[in-house]
Design a protein around this motif. Structure first.
Motif, short mmCIF file in Angstrom:
data_model
loop_
_atom_site.label_atom_id
_atom_site.label_comp_id
_atom_site.label_asym_id
_atom_site.label_seq_id
_atom_site.Cartn_x
_atom_site.Cartn_y
_atom_site.Cartn_z
N VAL A 1 -10.67 2.53 -4.10
CA VAL A 1 -9.37 2.30 -3.45
C VAL A 1 -9.53 2.08 -1.95
CG1 VAL A 1 -8.05 3.52 -5.22
CG2 VAL A 1 -8.88 4.79 -3.22
N ASP A 2 -10.52 2.73 -1.33
CA ASP A 2 -10.74 2.54 0.10
C ASP A 2 -11.12 1.10 0.41
OD1 ASP A 2 -10.17 5.18 0.54
OD2 ASP A 2 -12.24 5.80 0.87
N PHE A 3 -11.75 0.44 -0.55
CA PHE A 3 -12.16 -0.95 -0.37
C PHE A 3 -10.94 -1.86 -0.20
CE2 PHE A 3 -13.16 -5.15 -2.15
CZ PHE A 3 -14.30 -5.48 -1.45
N PHE A 4 -9.81 -1.47 -0.83
CA PHE A 4 -8.64 -2.34 -0.84
C PHE A 4 -7.59 -1.99 0.21
CE2 PHE A 4 -10.36 -2.84 -5.13
CZ PHE A 4 -10.41 -4.23 -5.21
N GLY A 5 -7.77 -0.96 0.97
CA GLY A 5 -6.81 -0.67 2.02
C GLY A 5 -6.54 0.81 2.20
N ASP A 6 -5.84 1.13 3.28
CA ASP A 6 -5.59 2.52 3.64
C ASP A 6 -4.39 3.12 2.91
OD1 ASP A 6 -7.70 2.43 5.44
OD2 ASP A 6 -6.40 1.74 7.08
N ASP A 7 -3.45 2.29 2.49
CA ASP A 7 -2.22 2.80 1.89
C ASP A 7 -2.26 2.73 0.37
OD1 ASP A 7 -0.95 3.44 4.33
OD2 ASP A 7 -0.52 1.32 4.66
N ILE A 8 -3.44 3.00 -0.20
CA ILE A 8 -3.61 3.04 -1.65
C ILE A 8 -4.20 4.39 -2.02
CG2 ILE A 8 -4.69 1.98 -3.66
CD1 ILE A 8 -4.91 -0.62 -2.09
N VAL A 9 -3.54 5.10 -2.90
CA VAL A 9 -4.00 6.41 -3.35
C VAL A 9 -4.58 6.29 -4.75
CG1 VAL A 9 -3.28 8.75 -3.98
CG2 VAL A 9 -2.33 7.65 -1.94
N GLY A 10 -5.79 6.77 -4.94
CA GLY A 10 -6.41 6.77 -6.25
C GLY A 10 -6.10 8.06 -6.99
N LEU A 11 -5.68 7.93 -8.24
CA LEU A 11 -5.31 9.08 -9.06
C LEU A 11 -5.96 8.95 -10.44
CD1 LEU A 11 -1.47 9.04 -8.32
CD2 LEU A 11 -3.13 10.63 -7.33
N LEU B 1 -1.40 -6.50 -3.36
CA LEU B 1 -0.52 -5.45 -2.85
C LEU B 1 -0.92 -5.05 -1.43
CD1 LEU B 1 0.02 -3.19 -6.00
CD2 LEU B 1 1.46 -5.04 -5.11
N ASN B 2 -2.20 -5.04 -1.15
CA ASN B 2 -2.64 -4.72 0.21
C ASN B 2 -2.19 -5.81 1.19
OD1 ASN B 2 -4.23 -3.27 2.26
ND2 ASN B 2 -5.56 -5.05 2.17
N GLN B 3 -2.27 -7.07 0.76
CA GLN B 3 -1.81 -8.16 1.61
C GLN B 3 -0.30 -8.06 1.85
OE1 GLN B 3 -3.22 -11.53 -0.64
NE2 GLN B 3 -5.21 -11.55 0.38
N VAL B 4 0.42 -7.65 0.78
CA VAL B 4 1.88 -7.50 0.90
C VAL B 4 2.22 -6.45 1.94
CG1 VAL B 4 3.92 -6.63 -0.30
CG2 VAL B 4 2.46 -8.32 -1.41
N THR B 5 1.63 -5.28 1.82
CA THR B 5 1.95 -4.19 2.75
C THR B 5 1.42 -4.47 4.15
OG1 THR B 5 0.00 -2.95 2.01
CG2 THR B 5 2.09 -2.47 0.93
N SER B 6 0.28 -5.14 4.25
CA SER B 6 -0.28 -5.46 5.56
C SER B 6 0.61 -6.45 6.30
CB SER B 6 -1.69 -6.05 5.41
OG SER B 6 -2.58 -5.11 4.84
N GLY B 7 1.40 -7.22 5.54
CA GLY B 7 2.30 -8.19 6.16
C GLY B 7 3.60 -7.59 6.66
N LEU B 8 3.80 -6.30 6.42
CA LEU B 8 4.99 -5.61 6.92
C LEU B 8 4.77 -5.16 8.36
CD1 LEU B 8 5.65 -3.31 3.82
CD2 LEU B 8 6.97 -5.36 4.44
N SER B 9 5.84 -4.88 9.06
CA SER B 9 5.71 -4.32 10.41
C SER B 9 5.08 -2.94 10.30
CB SER B 9 7.08 -4.20 11.06
OG SER B 9 7.87 -3.25 10.38
N PRO B 10 4.43 -2.44 11.35
CA PRO B 10 3.80 -1.12 11.29
C PRO B 10 4.77 -0.03 10.85
CG PRO B 10 3.07 -2.27 13.25
CD PRO B 10 4.15 -3.13 12.63
N GLU B 11 6.02 -0.11 11.29
CA GLU B 11 7.00 0.90 10.92
C GLU B 11 7.28 0.87 9.42
OE1 GLU B 11 7.44 -1.38 13.27
OE2 GLU B 11 7.20 -0.14 15.08
N LEU B 12 7.40 -0.34 8.85
CA LEU B 12 7.69 -0.46 7.42
C LEU B 12 6.47 -0.14 6.57
CD1 LEU B 12 10.00 -3.63 7.22
CD2 LEU B 12 10.62 -1.21 7.40
N GLN B 13 5.27 -0.40 7.09
CA GLN B 13 4.05 -0.07 6.34
C GLN B 13 4.00 1.41 6.02
OE1 GLN B 13 0.34 -1.53 8.00
NE2 GLN B 13 1.31 -3.43 8.66
#
Length: 206
Positions: free
Chosen positions: A125-135, A89-101
């Protein structure tokens, strides 16, 4: 992945097979060729929860509104499915343009509150990327949330070292900006297929 996250055997619950069967039986897929994931529009309730985040603060689903959200249940000691899925999922979102991320967020809900305190969850969660929220939350809260989306989780007997495996679904639930359930994504979909679906959801109504 850091060795501090111990490897344990994990059982994966079939990804809400009853929901998928209901979709197939009711013919509610719409134009299936438009999506790589399963269309679950109208088959599940909107995104709603009251939990705590990885900073230990109480949060609700409203705190993350306005973005396309991917909801995934797991736990930080998961040896395979959780790290593999979060990495994809991090690779998926990282592959988006900055605006879409900025329009996409992954919500990782730990169903192992006994071990996954906020500090441990934050590190994970920080290990896997910035746009992941741990709950996470109390077990009863987590069971109610899992039931809301027609899945479950369970704990196996602890081993001699006190560690135990957790069974959970491998499904990824995707909600649109308004919190409406839209897609059920299987982890075996390619990153490009998932990215296609996310872009389509982001661009709806734009």
């Amino acid at each position: 992945m850091s060795t501090r996250f111990r490897r344990h055997r994990t059982k994966i619950i079939p990804a809400i097979s009853t929901v998928v069967m209901a979709i197939l039986l009711t013919g509610c897929l719409g134009n299936e060729e438009d999506w790589h994931g399963k269309n679950i529009s109208g088959l599940m309730p909107e995104l709603e929860f009251d939990l705590i985040n990885s900073q230990g603060d109480p949060v609700s689903s409203n705190d993350y509104s306005g973005r396309v959200r991917m909801l995934f249940f797991g736990f930080t000691s998961c040896p395979d499915v959780c790290p593999t899925t979060l990495q994809k999922l991090n690779q998926v979102t990282s592959g988006l343009s900055p605006e879409l991320q900025e329009e996409v967020l992954t919500l990782f809900v730990s169903v192992d509150p006994q071990r996954d305190n906020p500090e441990r969850l934050a590190e994970y969660v920080d290990f896997f990327g910035d746009d992941i929220v741990g709950l996470t939350g109390e077990e009863l809260q987590l069971r109610e949330l899992a039931k809301r989306y027609r899945t479950t989780f369970g704990y196996e007997e602890p081993g001699p070292d006190g560690n135990y495996a957790v069974s959970h679904s491998s499904a990824i639930y995707v909600f649109d900006r308004e919190g409406n359930p839209r897609l059920l994504i299987r982890p075996d979909l390619s990153g490009e297929e998932i990215r296609h679906d996310l872009v389509a959801l982001i661009q709806e109504g734009s």
